[in-house]
Design a protein around this motif. Structure first.
Motif, PDB file in Angstrom:
ATOM      1  N   ILE A 328       0.846  -1.197   0.000  1.00  0.00           N
ATOM      2  CA  ILE A 328       0.000   0.000   0.000  1.00  0.00           C
ATOM      3  C   ILE A 328       0.882   1.247   0.000  1.00  0.00           C
ATOM      4  CG2 ILE A 328      -1.614   1.308   1.460  1.00  0.00           C
ATOM      5  CD1 ILE A 328      -2.701  -1.576   2.190  1.00  0.00           C
ATOM      6  N   ARG A 329       1.956   1.143   0.722  1.00  0.00           N
ATOM      7  CA  ARG A 329       2.888   2.259   0.812  1.00  0.00           C
ATOM      8  C   ARG A 329       3.465   2.584  -0.567  1.00  0.00           C
ATOM      9  NH1 ARG A 329       7.128   2.679   5.707  1.00  0.00           N
ATOM     10  NH2 ARG A 329       8.677   3.860   4.590  1.00  0.00           N
ATOM     11  N   ARG A 330       3.855   1.547  -1.315  1.00  0.00           N
ATOM     12  CA  ARG A 330       4.421   1.751  -2.657  1.00  0.00           C
ATOM     13  C   ARG A 330       3.375   2.410  -3.560  1.00  0.00           C
ATOM     14  NH1 ARG A 330       8.958   2.970  -3.670  1.00  0.00           N
ATOM     15  NH2 ARG A 330       8.509   2.907  -5.858  1.00  0.00           N
ATOM     16  N   LYS A 331       2.155   1.923  -3.447  1.00  0.00           N
ATOM     17  CA  LYS A 331       1.089   2.450  -4.302  1.00  0.00           C
ATOM     18  C   LYS A 331       0.832   3.928  -3.987  1.00  0.00           C
ATOM     19  CE  LYS A 331      -3.103   0.554  -6.070  1.00  0.00           C
ATOM     20  NZ  LYS A 331      -4.173  -0.377  -5.987  1.00  0.00           N
ATOM     21  N   LEU A 332       0.911   4.258  -2.728  1.00  0.00           N
ATOM     22  CA  LEU A 332       0.711   5.652  -2.322  1.00  0.00           C
ATOM     23  C   LEU A 332       1.817   6.545  -2.878  1.00  0.00           C
ATOM     24  CD1 LEU A 332      -0.335   5.573   1.422  1.00  0.00           C
ATOM     25  CD2 LEU A 332      -1.564   6.671  -0.440  1.00  0.00           C
ATOM     26  N   VAL A 333       3.039   6.017  -2.845  1.00  0.00           N
ATOM     27  CA  VAL A 333       4.173   6.793  -3.336  1.00  0.00           C
ATOM     28  C   VAL A 333       3.968   7.116  -4.806  1.00  0.00           C
ATOM     29  CG1 VAL A 333       6.645   6.719  -3.774  1.00  0.00           C
ATOM     30  CG2 VAL A 333       5.728   5.733  -1.694  1.00  0.00           C
ATOM     31  N   LEU A 339       0.792  12.741  -8.904  1.00  0.00           N
ATOM     32  CA  LEU A 339       0.051  13.985  -8.677  1.00  0.00           C
ATOM     33  C   LEU A 339       0.990  15.192  -8.760  1.00  0.00           C
ATOM     34  CD1 LEU A 339      -2.425  13.520  -5.696  1.00  0.00           C
ATOM     35  CD2 LEU A 339      -2.925  14.546  -7.890  1.00  0.00           C
ATOM     36  N   LEU A 340       2.120  15.082  -8.082  1.00  0.00           N
ATOM     37  CA  LEU A 340       3.046  16.208  -8.055  1.00  0.00           C
ATOM     38  C   LEU A 340       3.686  16.452  -9.406  1.00  0.00           C
ATOM     39  CD1 LEU A 340       4.803  16.114  -4.618  1.00  0.00           C
ATOM     40  CD2 LEU A 340       3.342  17.860  -5.558  1.00  0.00           C
ATOM     41  N   ALA A 341       4.042  15.343 -10.059  1.00  0.00           N
ATOM     42  CA  ALA A 341       4.693  15.497 -11.358  1.00  0.00           C
ATOM     43  C   ALA A 341       3.746  16.169 -12.353  1.00  0.00           C
ATOM     44  CB  ALA A 341       5.145  14.138 -11.879  1.00  0.00           C
ATOM     45  N   GLU A 342       2.477  15.821 -12.258  1.00  0.00           N
ATOM     46  CA  GLU A 342       1.490  16.419 -13.162  1.00  0.00           C
ATOM     47  C   GLU A 342       1.417  17.932 -12.986  1.00  0.00           C
ATOM     48  OE1 GLU A 342      -1.596  12.692 -13.582  1.00  0.00           O
ATOM     49  OE2 GLU A 342      -2.224  14.455 -12.457  1.00  0.00           O
ATOM     50  N   LEU A 385      -6.002  17.599  -4.421  1.00  0.00           N
ATOM     51  CA  LEU A 385      -6.041  16.719  -3.248  1.00  0.00           C
ATOM     52  C   LEU A 385      -7.478  16.491  -2.766  1.00  0.00           C
ATOM     53  CD1 LEU A 385      -3.510  17.350  -0.375  1.00  0.00           C
ATOM     54  CD2 LEU A 385      -3.937  15.268  -1.613  1.00  0.00           C
ATOM     55  N   PHE A 386      -8.359  17.430  -3.105  1.00  0.00           N
ATOM     56  CA  PHE A 386      -9.756  17.290  -2.693  1.00  0.00           C
ATOM     57  C   PHE A 386     -10.445  16.128  -3.413  1.00  0.00           C
ATOM     58  CE2 PHE A 386      -9.672  21.741  -1.168  1.00  0.00           C
ATOM     59  CZ  PHE A 386     -10.265  21.525   0.063  1.00  0.00           C
ATOM     60  N   ARG A 387      -9.818  15.690  -4.525  1.00  0.00           N
ATOM     61  CA  ARG A 387     -10.480  14.647  -5.323  1.00  0.00           C
ATOM     62  C   ARG A 387     -10.800  13.433  -4.462  1.00  0.00           C
ATOM     63  NH1 ARG A 387      -6.473  13.482  -9.668  1.00  0.00           N
ATOM     64  NH2 ARG A 387      -7.226  11.416  -9.177  1.00  0.00           N
ATOM     65  N   LYS A 388     -12.019  12.891  -4.708  1.00  0.00           N
ATOM     66  CA  LYS A 388     -12.463  11.834  -3.815  1.00  0.00           C
ATOM     67  C   LYS A 388     -12.045  10.453  -4.287  1.00  0.00           C
ATOM     68  CE  LYS A 388     -16.160  14.023  -1.472  1.00  0.00           C
ATOM     69  NZ  LYS A 388     -17.519  14.459  -1.500  1.00  0.00           N
ATOM     70  N   ASP A 389     -11.611  10.358  -5.556  1.00  0.00           N
ATOM     71  CA  ASP A 389     -11.362   9.014  -6.074  1.00  0.00           C
ATOM     72  C   ASP A 389      -9.882   8.639  -6.058  1.00  0.00           C
ATOM     73  OD1 ASP A 389     -10.635  10.884  -7.847  1.00  0.00           O
ATOM     74  OD2 ASP A 389     -11.561   9.954  -9.607  1.00  0.00           O
ATOM     75  N   SER A 390      -9.049   9.387  -5.345  1.00  0.00           N
ATOM     76  CA  SER A 390      -7.622   9.070  -5.380  1.00  0.00           C
ATOM     77  C   SER A 390      -7.298   7.967  -4.366  1.00  0.00           C
ATOM     78  CB  SER A 390      -6.804  10.317  -5.038  1.00  0.00           C
ATOM     79  OG  SER A 390      -6.924  10.579  -3.665  1.00  0.00           O
ATOM     80  N   PHE A 391      -6.127   7.385  -4.532  1.00  0.00           N
ATOM     81  CA  PHE A 391      -5.730   6.318  -3.616  1.00  0.00           C
ATOM     82  C   PHE A 391      -5.416   6.883  -2.226  1.00  0.00           C
ATOM     83  CE2 PHE A 391      -2.907   2.917  -2.002  1.00  0.00           C
ATOM     84  CZ  PHE A 391      -3.808   1.871  -2.109  1.00  0.00           C
TER      85      PHE A 391
END
Ligand code: HEM
Length: 542
Positions: A328-333, A339-342, A385-391
């Motif tokens: 889960i940690r890897r997926k979050l990273v 998100l940041l790169a975008e 970050l407000f998006r509700k569908d993110s991991f």
């Protein structure tokens, strides 16, 4: 005139004995009356009383009710063993009956119907809001007496301007929250709190942050530590007294500390009010409303407690959970970096060719490369970050599912009513327990497994109630008119923390220091204490 010692003792003994007998008789009458009413009002006349309404654990004792049982077995374990077999369970907190509802449809009925209101001692509405609500409420109540219906939440929520006032605040505070959280997380991973109780520092941080956000009041570290301690101690004692109200009779030192901590909080509340008088923080005046000084005090203290007893618990459990689940940690990273790169103003990060390298790179130093202190990056990114569908969102939802910080949502019946086959007499207290609903094996797939993916699977409703069948199975913030007013604020505070935990992934690991070093990955059910306080843990620098 001197009374001989033995006479004095006799007198005291008689007084105490009389008091005990009166209490016992009063308690027996309450129990008897309650069961008698249930018996007379049985809807299903062929069912015995035990089928209509059953209690938790062994038969409740007069005066003590189920309190000893809860104290011995633990509150959540007692509920888990009793309530999953029934839709409604009767508990006795000493001589006070409490009906615990554990069926999703009945939870909906309790949280949305106007027959069930928050008990008076749980906050009040400012006078203007109350007057507007009462008129509407009377009409609704009449209608609902005839036909049990439910009020759509969306309608119910918009009518309360004090809530809107609180929501507006978030737009103004998001940058402050992000910056302070980033700084705090840097201190956490730098080992500044090594060997200390990490939870306590997290709590102090959120006391400081929320005082700034909610009241515009800046506290020193020392002050924040003092207030955080008072909040925790008063909260703990309150929970213990809820289960065993007679504690006050024998826990003398606890009484003294309870009074002391409550006084610290009352004095702090006065200080907030003084500060507010001289500040032009417009939202808080909308929230508090035009009420007397005592009610203002209750309102600001209520807000402070609501924010600082819950977010630190959720934040700590989130760090523990992420720290204990590598996948889960890897997926979050990956998600956080994507998100940041975008949004990055730096050409090479936004460049599509480099994108995958950025997202999967092991060597990249996220803190320096991606700091949110890049002004241009900040605004776009934070709104995403407000998006509700993110991991990130899913991870927080899952944390709040397994470890909901708010233990008991209470309502009081405004008139006689039925929940299923059980009569709820006017005035009775009905409880909805988020932890119980979130661990209900009939509603969740592998209820005990920490699995954020249950919130991201296909289906339009997955982000609302995961793989459970209804919104009313997932209630960390409650639902309906009195749902948590700070829900969006709490979510954004938690999202910022999880984001930085993911970006600094290479720098930290989490060590849980419980007895026997119990692994948190264990998918067997764990029964926390009523306060949901996390086990002692620390973040270590890698
Ligand atoms: C993870 C964090 C939080 C959780 C799990 C949580 C949960 C809850 C729950 C379950 C309720 C009771 C709802 C009901 O009775 O139906 C509540 C009420 C409330 N919460 Fe929160 N809360 C959180 C954070 C916050 C924050 C940060 C604030 C401050 C802005 C806040 C302000 C309130 C207020 C003012 C109420 C009373 C609402 C009312 O009476 O209408 N909460 N919260």
């Amino acid at each position: 005139m001197h009374m001989p010692l033995h006479r004095g003792l006799l007198f005291a003994g008689t007084a105490l004995g009389t008091y005990a007998i009166i209490q016992l008789l009063g308690s027996l009458t309450t129990h008897g009356r309650w069961y008698w009413r249930q018996w007379c009002s049985r809807r299903n006349q062929s069912a015995g009383l035990r089928e209509v309404i059953s209690g938790a654990g062994p038969l409740p004792l007069p005066f003590l009710g189920n309190s000893l049982y809860f104290t011995r077995v633990g509150f959540f374990r007692a509920l888990y063993e009793s309530c999953l077999k029934r839709q409604v369970t009767l508990l006795w907190f000493a001589s006070s009956p409490l009906l615990v509802v554990s069926d999703a449809n009945l939870v909906k009925q309790v949280l949305t119907s106007r027959i069930y209101e928050k008990p008076r001692y749980f906050g009040y509405r400012s006078r203007t809001v109350k007057a507007a609500l009462e008129l509407h409420q009377k009409a609704e109540l009449m209608r609902e007496r005839i036909e049990l219906g439910s009020t759509p939440e969306s309608e119910a929520n918009v009518e309360d301007p004090s809530r809107a006032a609180l929501l507006n605040l978030i737009d103004d505070s998001i940058n402050l929250i992000a910056e302070d959280t980033e700084r705090f997380f840097e201190m956490l991973v730098a080992g500044e709190f090594a060997g200390k109780d990490t939870y306590r520092h997290i709590q102090q941080f959120y006391v400081k942050l929320n005082c700034k956000v909610l009241f515009g009041l800046c506290l020193s570290d020392k002050e924040a530590a003092r207030i955080a301690m008072a909040i925790e101690k008063a909260g703990d004692e309150f929970s213990k007294r809820m289960i065993l109200p007679q504690r006050g009779l024998f826990a003398w030192t606890a009484n003294v500390s309870y009074i002391w901590n409550t006084s610290v909080l009352l004095l702090f509340g006065q200080r907030i009010l003084r500060h507010l008088r001289s500040s032009s923080h417009p939202w808080i005046h909308g929230w508090v409303g035009k009420v007397g000084r005592l009610r203002q005090l209750a309102k600001v203290l209520g807000l402070l407690m609501a924010a600082t007893q819950t977010v630190p618990i959720a934040a700590s459990w989130a760090l523990i959970s992420i720290g204990s689940h590598d996948k889960i940690r890897r997926k979050l990273v990956v998600e956080a970096r994507r998100l940041l790169a975008e949004h990055s103003p730096e050409k090479h990060l936004a460049d599509k060719a480099d994108f995958d390298a950025v997202v999967t790179s092991e060597t990249i130093a996220p803190a320096s490369e991606f700091s949110l202190r890049h002004e241009k990056l900040k605004s776009n990114f934070l709104s995403d970050l407000f998006r509700k569908d993110s991991f990130i969102d899913a991870t927080i939802r899952e944390t709040l599912r397994l470890y909901p910080p708010f233990p008991i949502i209470q309502r009081q019946a405004q008139c006689d009513n039925f929940l299923g086959d059980v009569l709820v007499p006017a005035g009775a207290i009905v409880a909805v327990v988020p932890w119980l609903m979130h661990h209900h094996p009939a509603y969740w797939n592998h209820a005990e497994v920490f699995d954020p993916d249950r919130w991201t699977s296909d289906g339009s409703d997955a982000y609302r109630h995961g793989d459970a069948p209804s919104d009313y199975c997932y209630i960390p913030f409650g639902r309906g008119r009195r749902m948590c007013a700070g829900n969006p604020l709490a979510m954004i505070e938690l999202k910022c923390l999880v984001l930085f935990a993911a970006l600094r992934e290479h720098d930290w690991c989490c060590v849980v220091e419980t007895r026997g070093n119990r692994s948190i990955e264990n998918s067997k059910i764990q029964f926390p204490s009523l306060t949901m306080r996390p086990p002692r843990f620390s973040l270590r620098n890698l």
